[in-house]
Design an enzyme around this catalytic site. Structure first.
Site, PDB file in Angstrom:
ATOM      1  N   ARG A   1      13.143  -3.362   5.126  1.00  0.00           N
ATOM      2  CA  ARG A   1      14.313  -4.359   4.857  1.00  0.00           C
ATOM      3  C   ARG A   1      14.703  -5.406   5.994  1.00  0.00           C
ATOM      4  O   ARG A   1      15.077  -6.572   5.620  1.00  0.00           O
ATOM      5  CB  ARG A   1      15.598  -3.574   4.276  1.00  0.00           C
ATOM      6  CG  ARG A   1      16.678  -4.167   3.832  1.00  0.00           C
ATOM      7  CD  ARG A   1      17.749  -3.164   3.309  1.00  0.00           C
ATOM      8  NE  ARG A   1      18.800  -4.200   2.717  1.00  0.00           N
ATOM      9  CZ  ARG A   1      20.082  -3.704   3.051  1.00  0.00           C
ATOM     10  NH1 ARG A   1      20.526  -3.014   3.975  1.00  0.00           N
ATOM     11  NH2 ARG A   1      21.159  -4.343   2.340  1.00  0.00           N
TER      12      ARG A   1
ATOM     13  N   HIS B   1      15.704  -9.622   5.473  1.00  0.00           N
ATOM     14  CA  HIS B   1      17.019 -10.091   5.815  1.00  0.00           C
ATOM     15  C   HIS B   1      16.751 -11.184   6.990  1.00  0.00           C
ATOM     16  O   HIS B   1      17.645 -12.046   7.235  1.00  0.00           O
ATOM     17  CB  HIS B   1      17.907  -9.031   6.168  1.00  0.00           C
ATOM     18  CG  HIS B   1      18.567  -8.376   4.960  1.00  0.00           C
ATOM     19  ND1 HIS B   1      19.542  -7.671   5.007  1.00  0.00           N
ATOM     20  CD2 HIS B   1      17.814  -8.137   3.800  1.00  0.00           C
ATOM     21  CE1 HIS B   1      19.842  -7.092   3.623  1.00  0.00           C
ATOM     22  NE2 HIS B   1      18.983  -7.481   3.074  1.00  0.00           N
ATOM     23  N   ASP B   2      15.547 -10.849   7.873  1.00  0.00           N
ATOM     24  CA  ASP B   2      15.416 -12.113   8.571  1.00  0.00           C
ATOM     25  C   ASP B   2      14.776 -13.240   8.241  1.00  0.00           C
ATOM     26  O   ASP B   2      15.346 -14.177   8.147  1.00  0.00           O
ATOM     27  CB  ASP B   2      14.435 -11.514   9.702  1.00  0.00           C
ATOM     28  CG  ASP B   2      14.222 -12.540  10.783  1.00  0.00           C
ATOM     29  OD1 ASP B   2      14.853 -13.359  11.061  1.00  0.00           O
ATOM     30  OD2 ASP B   2      12.955 -12.499  11.306  1.00  0.00           O
TER      31      ASP B   2
ATOM     32  N   SER C   1      16.473 -13.997  13.861  1.00  0.00           N
ATOM     33  CA  SER C   1      17.646 -14.269  14.032  1.00  0.00           C
ATOM     34  C   SER C   1      18.645 -13.145  13.802  1.00  0.00           C
ATOM     35  O   SER C   1      19.533 -13.103  14.330  1.00  0.00           O
ATOM     36  CB  SER C   1      18.276 -15.570  13.130  1.00  0.00           C
ATOM     37  OG  SER C   1      17.964 -15.321  11.705  1.00  0.00           O
TER      38      SER C   1
ATOM     39  N   ASN D   1      24.388  -6.918   5.569  1.00  0.00           N
ATOM     40  CA  ASN D   1      23.997  -6.271   6.818  1.00  0.00           C
ATOM     41  C   ASN D   1      25.170  -5.334   7.189  1.00  0.00           C
ATOM     42  O   ASN D   1      24.730  -4.199   7.679  1.00  0.00           O
ATOM     43  CB  ASN D   1      23.658  -7.114   7.751  1.00  0.00           C
ATOM     44  CG  ASN D   1      22.584  -8.048   7.494  1.00  0.00           C
ATOM     45  OD1 ASN D   1      21.491  -7.358   6.736  1.00  0.00           O
ATOM     46  ND2 ASN D   1      22.383  -9.157   8.092  1.00  0.00           N
TER      47      ASN D   1
ATOM     48  N   HIS E   1      12.061  -1.037  -3.339  1.00  0.00           N
ATOM     49  CA  HIS E   1      13.353  -0.103  -3.625  1.00  0.00           C
ATOM     50  C   HIS E   1      12.697   1.177  -4.112  1.00  0.00           C
ATOM     51  O   HIS E   1      13.419   1.959  -4.387  1.00  0.00           O
ATOM     52  CB  HIS E   1      14.391  -0.869  -4.402  1.00  0.00           C
ATOM     53  CG  HIS E   1      15.054  -1.848  -3.877  1.00  0.00           C
ATOM     54  ND1 HIS E   1      16.126  -2.696  -4.618  1.00  0.00           N
ATOM     55  CD2 HIS E   1      15.107  -2.313  -2.614  1.00  0.00           C
ATOM     56  CE1 HIS E   1      16.662  -3.693  -4.002  1.00  0.00           C
ATOM     57  NE2 HIS E   1      16.147  -3.398  -2.483  1.00  0.00           N
ATOM     58  N   THR E   2      11.303   1.220  -3.940  1.00  0.00           N
ATOM     59  CA  THR E   2      10.724   2.607  -4.080  1.00  0.00           C
ATOM     60  C   THR E   2      11.017   3.545  -3.028  1.00  0.00           C
ATOM     61  O   THR E   2      10.747   4.850  -3.088  1.00  0.00           O
ATOM     62  CB  THR E   2       9.061   2.391  -4.335  1.00  0.00           C
ATOM     63  OG1 THR E   2       8.362   3.621  -4.534  1.00  0.00           O
ATOM     64  CG2 THR E   2       8.550   1.700  -3.113  1.00  0.00           C
TER      65      THR E   2
ATOM     66  N   ASP F   1      14.995   5.298  -5.461  1.00  0.00           N
ATOM     67  CA  ASP F   1      14.152   5.789  -6.327  1.00  0.00           C
ATOM     68  C   ASP F   1      14.271   7.388  -6.050  1.00  0.00           C
ATOM     69  O   ASP F   1      13.498   7.989  -5.293  1.00  0.00           O
ATOM     70  CB  ASP F   1      12.571   5.399  -5.868  1.00  0.00           C
ATOM     71  CG  ASP F   1      11.440   6.093  -6.573  1.00  0.00           C
ATOM     72  OD1 ASP F   1      11.761   6.852  -7.589  1.00  0.00           O
ATOM     73  OD2 ASP F   1      10.335   6.047  -6.272  1.00  0.00           O
TER      74      ASP F   1
HETATM   75  C1  HEM Z   1      15.860  -8.860  -5.118  1.00  0.00           C
HETATM   76  C2  HEM Z   1      17.010  -8.778  -4.456  1.00  0.00           C
HETATM   77  C3  HEM Z   1      17.477  -7.893  -3.650  1.00  0.00           C
HETATM   78  C4  HEM Z   1      18.752  -7.163  -3.562  1.00  0.00           C
HETATM   79  C5  HEM Z   1      19.582  -7.844  -4.589  1.00  0.00           C
HETATM   80  C6  HEM Z   1      18.650  -6.097  -2.420  1.00  0.00           C
HETATM   81  C7  HEM Z   1      20.058  -5.564  -2.367  1.00  0.00           C
HETATM   82  C8  HEM Z   1      19.883  -4.049  -1.786  1.00  0.00           C
HETATM   83  C9  HEM Z   1      20.987  -3.343  -1.460  1.00  0.00           C
HETATM   84  C10 HEM Z   1      22.157  -3.666  -2.062  1.00  0.00           C
HETATM   85  C11 HEM Z   1      20.390  -2.423  -0.716  1.00  0.00           C
HETATM   86  C12 HEM Z   1      21.255  -1.016  -0.203  1.00  0.00           C
HETATM   87  C13 HEM Z   1      22.200  -1.484   0.977  1.00  0.00           C
HETATM   88  C14 HEM Z   1      23.044  -0.542   1.220  1.00  0.00           C
HETATM   89  O1  HEM Z   1      23.954  -0.172   0.236  1.00  0.00           O
HETATM   90  O2  HEM Z   1      23.420  -0.157   2.309  1.00  0.00           O
HETATM   91  C15 HEM Z   1      19.060  -2.647  -0.621  1.00  0.00           C
HETATM   92  C16 HEM Z   1      18.356  -1.664   0.192  1.00  0.00           C
HETATM   93  C17 HEM Z   1      16.939  -1.895   0.482  1.00  0.00           C
HETATM   94  N1  HEM Z   1      16.331  -3.033   0.238  1.00  0.00           N
HETATM   95 FE1  HEM Z   1      16.899  -4.476  -1.160  1.00  0.00          FE
HETATM   96  N2  HEM Z   1      17.336  -6.026  -2.291  1.00  0.00           N
HETATM   97  C18 HEM Z   1      16.647  -7.115  -2.782  1.00  0.00           C
HETATM   98  C19 HEM Z   1      15.261  -7.193  -2.300  1.00  0.00           C
HETATM   99  C20 HEM Z   1      14.733  -6.500  -1.407  1.00  0.00           C
HETATM  100  C21 HEM Z   1      13.340  -6.995  -0.785  1.00  0.00           C
HETATM  101  C22 HEM Z   1      12.539  -8.295  -1.069  1.00  0.00           C
HETATM  102  C23 HEM Z   1      13.063  -5.952   0.314  1.00  0.00           C
HETATM  103  C24 HEM Z   1      11.862  -6.069   1.138  1.00  0.00           C
HETATM  104  C25 HEM Z   1      10.731  -6.843   1.066  1.00  0.00           C
HETATM  105  C26 HEM Z   1      14.133  -4.958   0.224  1.00  0.00           C
HETATM  106  C27 HEM Z   1      14.158  -3.868   1.014  1.00  0.00           C
HETATM  107  C28 HEM Z   1      15.015  -2.778   0.756  1.00  0.00           C
HETATM  108  C29 HEM Z   1      14.964  -1.633   1.336  1.00  0.00           C
HETATM  109  C30 HEM Z   1      13.490  -0.980   1.839  1.00  0.00           C
HETATM  110  C31 HEM Z   1      16.025  -0.714   1.069  1.00  0.00           C
HETATM  111  C32 HEM Z   1      16.414   0.484   1.869  1.00  0.00           C
HETATM  112  C33 HEM Z   1      17.007   0.406   3.014  1.00  0.00           C
HETATM  113  C34 HEM Z   1      17.322   1.578   3.908  1.00  0.00           C
HETATM  114  O3  HEM Z   1      17.288   2.782   3.258  1.00  0.00           O
HETATM  115  O4  HEM Z   1      17.911   1.307   5.049  1.00  0.00           O
HETATM  116  N3  HEM Z   1      15.119  -5.343  -0.817  1.00  0.00           N
HETATM  117  N4  HEM Z   1      18.627  -3.797  -1.060  1.00  0.00           N
END
Ligand code: HEM
Ligand SMILES: *[C@@H]1O[C@H](CO)[C@@H](O)[C@H](O)[C@H]1NC(C)=O
Length: 334
Positions: free
Chosen positions: A68, A72-73, A82, A100, A199-200, A251
């Site tokens: 992630r 975000h970078d 950054s 973040n 998000h898998t 997931d």
């Molecule tokens: C399409 C729009 C996206 C939205 C709205 C989104 C939103 C979020 C949110 C809200 C979380 C949970 C954060 C929390 O509650 O602390 C999350 C987790 C995560 N996101 Fe996304 N995300 C998006 C796309 C992506 C992309 C493009 C990637 C990577 C290429 C990504 C990778 C991840 C990963 C791996 C997690 C789990 C992180 C952890 O367990 O520490 N996401 N995302």
């Protein structure tokens, strides 16, 4: 004389071929290429991989957290690390932005990687490239696809808190506004659906999906596209108020395995975030992609790898722009 002529012909044909063989495949026209550190830091990929492997062995979720960070970078002024800067001098850290704060994690792992890399090759490898390698290694360690990572990014001398707040999509954004944010980065609908497959793995906090459970459209009603028994279970651990930081698997089927069950969950109306579920419900083309990835892991993996390279190409600093930070948390001089 004949001998000399044939020698000359061989030499000339070698010269004609040589530039072709030396020509490097660049990606996206930014001049990044996988061999960038072959001479200046030949073991960088091994060093990064060994620290990431150790961190993920200690805590499986770390693969998700590190993946992630690259996203975000890259979405904020390009892939320039950054995100890794702490607040200091005139710099206001992106770590305090809405997406973040209390959420982005894994920064100590980046510190450890950078320290190891600096020992082997001082002042050579950028934090931005380390983030890109770390994202790839995390994916592979969780069981996902491998891809060659184009390298040669440099690090920013600033951060953008407002960029972090505005460019990274929120989990309750509409499908259209999420797609618009991807397009602004040069990414398309295939990239959106494939990269959401991240998000898998990993977790989300209650605060990231509470709205769906109780007040989806500001009318006191839940999101009825959410499967009912799943919604009931989510409510038991994500109450109307309090418990903001309670964690859920993105997931629940295979939380640590990088596979295509994220898309199967969405088809079963069990996407955790609103931004996950709308990939099925708001757009025809997106729906088709969700169905294809749910049915075909290989296709998902191919598209994911391809889209990760595209995301990694977002506006990198190259050549003599930016700098190679000594410490990923701070610029070299203030
Ligand atoms: C399409 C729009 C996206 C939205 C709205 C989104 C939103 C979020 C949110 C809200 C979380 C949970 C954060 C929390 O509650 O602390 C999350 C987790 C995560 N996101 Fe996304 N995300 C998006 C796309 C992506 C992309 C493009 C990637 C990577 C290429 C990504 C990778 C991840 C990963 C791996 C997690 C789990 C992180 C952890 O367990 O520490 N996401 N995302
Ligand atoms: C999304 O959530 C934020 C923060 O909780 C809220 O201010 C905003 O109104 C929500 N947006 C939508 C479209 O529901």
């Amino acid at each position: 004389m004949a001998q000399f002529m044939s020698y000359l012909i061989v030499l000339m044909s070698l010269l004609a071929i040589a530039p072709m063989c030396l020509a490097r495949k660049t990606y996206g026209g930014y001049g990044l290429y996988p061999q960038f550190y072959d001479h200046s830091c030949p073991h960088v990929e091994d060093i990064v991989n060994s620290v990431v492997a150790k961190a993920v062995a200690k805590e499986p979720r770390m693969a998700a957290s590190l993946l992630r960070l690259h996203f975000h970078d890259c979405f904020v002024q390009g892939c320039d690390a950054s995100l890794l800067l702490d607040s200091s001098g005139s710099i206001v850290s992106e770590k305090g932005s809405n997406p973040n704060r209390n959420s982005a994690r894994g920064f100590e792992v980046l510190d450890e990687i950078k320290a190891e890399v600096e020992k082997a090759c001082p002042n050579t490898v950028s934090c931005a490239d380390i983030l890109a390698l770390t994202a790839r290694d995390s994916t592979v360690l969780a069981g996902g696809p491998y891809w060659e990572v184009p390298l040669g990014r440099r690090d920013s001398r600033g951060a953008s808190l407002s960029g972090s707040n505005n460019e990274i999509p929120a989990p309750n954004s509409t499908f259209q506004s999420i797609l618009t944010k991807f397009k602004r980065q040069g990414l398309d609908i295939v990239d959106l659906v494939a990269l959401s497959g991240s998000h898998t793995i990993g977790n989300a906090r209650c605060t990231s999906f509470r709205q769906r459970l109780y007040n989806q459209a500001g009318n006191g009603q839940p999101d009825y596209t959410l499967e009912q028994s799943y919604a009931t279970e989510l409510r038991t651990r994500c109450p109307r108020s309090g418990g903001d930081q309670n964690l859920f698997f993105l997931d629940y089927e295979s939380p640590y395995k990088f596979d295509n069950s994220y898309y199967k969950n969405i088809l079963a109306c069990k996407g955790l975030l609103n931004s996950d579920q709308v990939l099925l419900t708001k757009d025809e083309q997106s729906m088709e992609l969700v169905k294809q990835y749910a049915a075909n892991t290989k296709l998902f993996f191919q598209h994911f790898a391809n889209s990760m390279v595209k995301m990694g190409n977002i506006s990198p600093l190259t050549g003599s722009t930016g700098e190679i930070r000594k410490n990923c948390r701070m610029i070299n001089s203030y």
